[in-house]
Scaffold this active site. Structure first.
Site, PDB file in Angstrom:
ATOM      1  N   ASN A 134      -0.693  -4.284  -7.827  1.00 43.05           N
ATOM      2  CA  ASN A 134       0.109  -3.170  -7.310  1.00 43.05           C
ATOM      3  C   ASN A 134       0.187  -2.045  -8.350  1.00 43.05           C
ATOM      4  O   ASN A 134       1.007  -1.134  -8.227  1.00 43.05           O
ATOM      5  CB  ASN A 134       1.522  -3.640  -6.961  1.00 43.05           C
ATOM      6  CG  ASN A 134       1.740  -3.692  -5.453  1.00 43.05           C
ATOM      7  OD1 ASN A 134       1.001  -3.053  -4.697  1.00 43.05           O
ATOM      8  ND2 ASN A 134       2.758  -4.422  -5.032  1.00 43.05           N
ATOM      9  N   SER A 191       1.901   3.297  -2.567  1.00 43.56           N
ATOM     10  CA  SER A 191       1.875   4.319  -3.616  1.00 43.56           C
ATOM     11  C   SER A 191       0.576   5.115  -3.626  1.00 43.56           C
ATOM     12  O   SER A 191      -0.372   4.785  -4.347  1.00 43.56           O
ATOM     13  CB  SER A 191       2.084   3.670  -4.984  1.00 43.56           C
ATOM     14  OG  SER A 191       3.450   3.416  -5.186  1.00 43.56           O
ATOM     15  N   ASN A 242      10.035   2.242 -15.186  1.00 41.12           N
ATOM     16  CA  ASN A 242      10.482   3.345 -14.333  1.00 41.12           C
ATOM     17  C   ASN A 242      11.971   3.285 -14.014  1.00 41.12           C
ATOM     18  O   ASN A 242      12.457   4.102 -13.223  1.00 41.12           O
ATOM     19  CB  ASN A 242       9.707   3.341 -13.008  1.00 41.12           C
ATOM     20  CG  ASN A 242       8.216   3.350 -13.213  1.00 41.12           C
ATOM     21  OD1 ASN A 242       7.538   2.420 -12.816  1.00 41.12           O
ATOM     22  ND2 ASN A 242       7.693   4.368 -13.844  1.00 41.12           N
ATOM     23  N   GLU A 301      10.400   9.778 -13.529  1.00 39.25           N
ATOM     24  CA  GLU A 301       9.847   8.414 -13.460  1.00 39.25           C
ATOM     25  C   GLU A 301      10.271   7.568 -14.659  1.00 39.25           C
ATOM     26  O   GLU A 301       9.692   6.519 -14.940  1.00 39.25           O
ATOM     27  CB  GLU A 301       8.324   8.489 -13.338  1.00 39.25           C
ATOM     28  CG  GLU A 301       7.845   9.213 -12.081  1.00 39.25           C
ATOM     29  CD  GLU A 301       7.926   8.371 -10.811  1.00 39.25           C
ATOM     30  OE1 GLU A 301       7.555   7.187 -10.855  1.00 39.25           O
ATOM     31  OE2 GLU A 301       8.362   8.894  -9.770  1.00 39.25           O
ATOM     32  N   GLY A 334       0.832  -1.219   0.000  1.00 38.87           N
ATOM     33  CA  GLY A 334       0.000   0.000   0.000  1.00 38.87           C
ATOM     34  C   GLY A 334       0.856   1.254   0.000  1.00 38.87           C
ATOM     35  O   GLY A 334       0.536   2.252   0.643  1.00 38.87           O
ATOM     36  N   HIS A 394       1.095   7.610 -13.851  1.00 38.94           N
ATOM     37  CA  HIS A 394       2.102   7.728 -14.911  1.00 38.94           C
ATOM     38  C   HIS A 394       1.367   7.901 -16.232  1.00 38.94           C
ATOM     39  O   HIS A 394       0.265   7.353 -16.400  1.00 38.94           O
ATOM     40  CB  HIS A 394       2.948   6.445 -15.027  1.00 38.94           C
ATOM     41  CG  HIS A 394       3.922   6.241 -13.914  1.00 38.94           C
ATOM     42  ND1 HIS A 394       4.106   5.026 -13.300  1.00 38.94           N
ATOM     43  CD2 HIS A 394       4.786   7.088 -13.327  1.00 38.94           C
ATOM     44  CE1 HIS A 394       5.044   5.132 -12.367  1.00 38.94           C
ATOM     45  NE2 HIS A 394       5.465   6.380 -12.363  1.00 38.94           N
ATOM     46  N   ALA A 396      -4.611   0.798  -7.488  1.00 34.20           N
ATOM     47  CA  ALA A 396      -4.461  -0.638  -7.194  1.00 34.20           C
ATOM     48  C   ALA A 396      -3.600  -0.848  -5.957  1.00 34.20           C
ATOM     49  O   ALA A 396      -3.918  -1.672  -5.093  1.00 34.20           O
ATOM     50  CB  ALA A 396      -3.854  -1.358  -8.391  1.00 34.20           C
ATOM     51  N   CYS A 404       4.346  -1.512 -17.744  1.00 29.17           N
ATOM     52  CA  CYS A 404       5.195  -1.160 -16.585  1.00 29.17           C
ATOM     53  C   CYS A 404       6.340  -2.147 -16.443  1.00 29.17           C
ATOM     54  O   CYS A 404       7.405  -1.803 -15.941  1.00 29.17           O
ATOM     55  CB  CYS A 404       4.404  -1.227 -15.289  1.00 29.17           C
ATOM     56  SG  CYS A 404       2.985  -0.179 -15.208  1.00 29.17           S
TER      57      CYS A 404
HETATM   58  O1  SUG Z   1       5.360   3.210  -8.720  1.00 30.37           O
HETATM   59  N1  SUG Z   1       3.581   0.399  -7.563  1.00 30.37           N
HETATM   60  C1  SUG Z   1       4.310   1.066  -8.632  1.00 30.37           C
HETATM   61  C2  SUG Z   1       3.688   0.750  -9.963  1.00 30.37           C
HETATM   62  C3  SUG Z   1       4.524   1.245 -11.101  1.00 30.37           C
HETATM   63  C4  SUG Z   1       3.854   1.111 -12.406  1.00 30.37           C
HETATM   64  N2  SUG Z   1       4.701   1.553 -13.442  1.00 30.37           N
HETATM   65  C5  SUG Z   1       4.308   2.199 -14.551  1.00 30.37           C
HETATM   66  N3  SUG Z   1       3.114   2.691 -14.649  1.00 30.37           N
HETATM   67  N4  SUG Z   1       5.169   2.371 -15.477  1.00 30.37           N
HETATM   68  C6  SUG Z   1       4.342   2.578  -8.394  1.00 30.37           C
HETATM   69  O2  SUG Z   1       3.335   3.119  -7.925  1.00 30.37           O
HETATM   70  C7  SUG Z   1       3.211  -0.327  -5.287  1.00 30.37           C
HETATM   71  C8  SUG Z   1       4.018  -1.013  -4.221  1.00 30.37           C
HETATM   72  C9  SUG Z   1       3.179  -1.396  -3.036  1.00 30.37           C
HETATM   73  O3  SUG Z   1       2.191  -0.719  -2.735  1.00 30.37           O
HETATM   74  O4  SUG Z   1       3.506  -2.413  -2.397  1.00 30.37           O
HETATM   75  C10 SUG Z   1       4.090   0.339  -6.338  1.00 30.37           C
HETATM   76  O5  SUG Z   1       5.192   0.752  -6.050  1.00 30.37           O
END
Ligand code: SUG
Length: 448
Positions: free
Chosen positions: A365, A22, A110, A174, A20, A250, A27, A371
């Site tokens: 996540n 981000s 990223n 990013e 949790g 993003h 998600a 991604c």
């Molecule tokens: O940075 N999730 C990543 C997902 C990254 C997706 N990347 C792209 N869209 N390119 C983020 O938010 C969640 C980790 C957690 O909650 O345990 C996380 O880091």
């Protein structure tokens, strides 16, 4: 000379969990504290890599990072043996332990921004590791990312590496999640498209009200300068702040581009007409014909896009000039999105086929197919200069699958992260991995 887009996918690390962490990523927030399955996550990712390789695409991979990041915890004042550091953090500051355990480096879109040699002033492929400084758990990735990229793309005649930008919010970067490249052919000069969420130094640009805009204009401009891109080869555009506030953290959650095609949602950008005109002009100057494919909000809402990850897809060029879209299973589960996709592929346009992949462990996540991959356009000579250990082959797929089966747990909760045994398990798995991928010493535990 032949040229390719090579997709380097992030291999999911052994500590994959739902922390949790981000804020602004729907998600990640809504699956917080659920139990995860790292083994299944890694196997789902490997299955996608294998399937793309079998379809004839060039496929590579990026190694995961050492987690828990004990050195990061030490910097925050936790002392003693490694086991004591973990136990103290678990007792006094569980959120910091969770952050130091995140397997978030799997989302390698990223990891860095990459400019192919055809676009850069010195004719080398340029990489700038992303500072990811909007989220603490991601801000600790870039030193190892730089070492891993350095071990993969070591030949200085062909590859140039830049350290992450200054680690402050004004230069929030990013990586490729906010960057797309258009071109007629991968080996020819292209137009690099940088999408930012806000400006740190110019108040004329609006900002979202609720969720953070992670990428700044100033970071995008700095990367373009570092890579030696020409004015004619770059277009900047601002993400619509209203969609960031709806969970589009993003730009790759609401748009994807490849070749001469931009597949995007009607609400993705600010000042869309100006941006499309500039892209059209600049792509024409490099001999291409820009083909925007706009998905209207009447067909797919922003909420549908955020839930299904329709745009977090891989848009891949096939030999006959048509394109294939790799989407997550969640797109099939959303009736409007699935209907739209049936219409799109049946319309005789450039996107002819959709392939669906189960990436649920990562999706929970907020990480879809796009991604999970870092795109690197390479000509034949450059591809031959890449460390061959990281290029997917059938035997490598077999050994990685067995490696996952041997080392990964099939269940992980917050309590498991506090188990010092997990650190030892991860280190022995990663030590073996660096031998399988022939990376040399890239992890802190191997270096210090
Ligand atoms: O940075 N999730 C990543 C997902 C990254 C997706 N990347 C792209 N869209 N390119 C983020 O938010 C969640 C980790 C957690 O909650 O345990 C996380 O880091």
């Amino acid at each position: 000379m032949k040229s390719y887009e090579v997709n380097f996918d992030g291999l999911v690390g052994p500590t994959h969990n739902y922390g949790g962490l981000s804020y602004g990523n729907v998600a990640s927030q809504s699956n917080s504290q659920q139990s995860s399955n790292p083994k299944e996550a890694a196997l789902q990712g490997l299955a996608k890599m294998k399937a793309l390789m079998d379809m004839g695409f060039q496929q590579g991979m990026l190694a995961p990072q050492e987690r828990p990041d004990v050195a990061a915890l030490r910097r925050l004042g936790f002392a003693g043996s490694d086991a004591q550091v973990i136990q103290r953090a678990a007792k006094e500051a569980m959120p910091l332990l969770v952050a130091s355990c995140s397997a978030s480096s799997m989302w390698v879109a990223n990891a860095a921004t990459v400019s192919p040699s055809a676009d850069t002033a010195d004719g080398r492929v340029h990489f700038t590791a992303a500072n990811l400084n909007c989220k603490y758990h991601r801000s600790i990735e870039h030193p190892t990312t730089s070492r891993v990229l350095g071990a993969m793309f070591a030949d200085q005649q062909h590859f140039a590496h830049h350290a992450a930008l200054p680690a402050v919010a004004q230069f929030g970067d990013e990586g490729a999640a906010n960057h797309t490249r258009f071109c007629r052919a991968y080996g020819e000069a292209g137009v690099e498209f940088f999408v930012f969420g806000r400006s740190a130094f110019d108040s004329r640009y609006p900002s979202p009200q609720k969720y953070p805009a992670r990428q700044t204009l100033e970071a995008s401009r700095a990367v373009a300068r570092l890579h030696g891109l020409s004015e004619e080869g770059v277009v900047y555009a601002q993400q619509n702040p209203a969609v960031i506030d709806q969970g589009v953290f993003h730009n790759d959650v609401i748009a994807v581009g490849n070749g001469e095609v931009l597949f995007y949602h009607e609400d993705a950008f600010l000042d869309t007409d100006r941006m499309l005109a500039e892209l059209g002009d600049k792509i024409a100057k490099v001999g291409g014909k820009f083909q925007p494919v706009c998905v209207p909000r009447s067909a797919v809402t922003v909420d549908d896009a955020v839930r299904s990850y329709l745009f977090n897809s891989q848009l891949l060029s096939r030999a006959d000039g048509s394109m294939l879209l790799i989407v997550p299973e969640e797109c099939r589960g959303n009736e409007r999105v699935w209907n739209y996709l049936q219409g799109l592929t049946g319309s005789g346009g450039v996107i002819r086929e959709v392939k669906v992949f189960d990436l649920k462990q990562s999706m929970q996540n907020g990480g879809g197919p796009a991604c999970l991959r870092l795109r690197v356009a390479l000509n034949e000579t450059e591809l031959a200069a890449v460390n061959p250990g990281v290029i997917m082959t059938a035997p490598l797929y077999e050994s990685l699958t067995q490696w996952v089966e041997r080392h990964y747990r099939d269940r992980m909760t917050e309590n498991d992260l506090a188990d010092p045994q997990l650190l030892l398990e991860c280190r022995s798995a990663l030590d073996e991995l660096t031998q399988i991928l022939k990376l040399g010493a890239v992890y802190p535990f191997q270096i210090n």
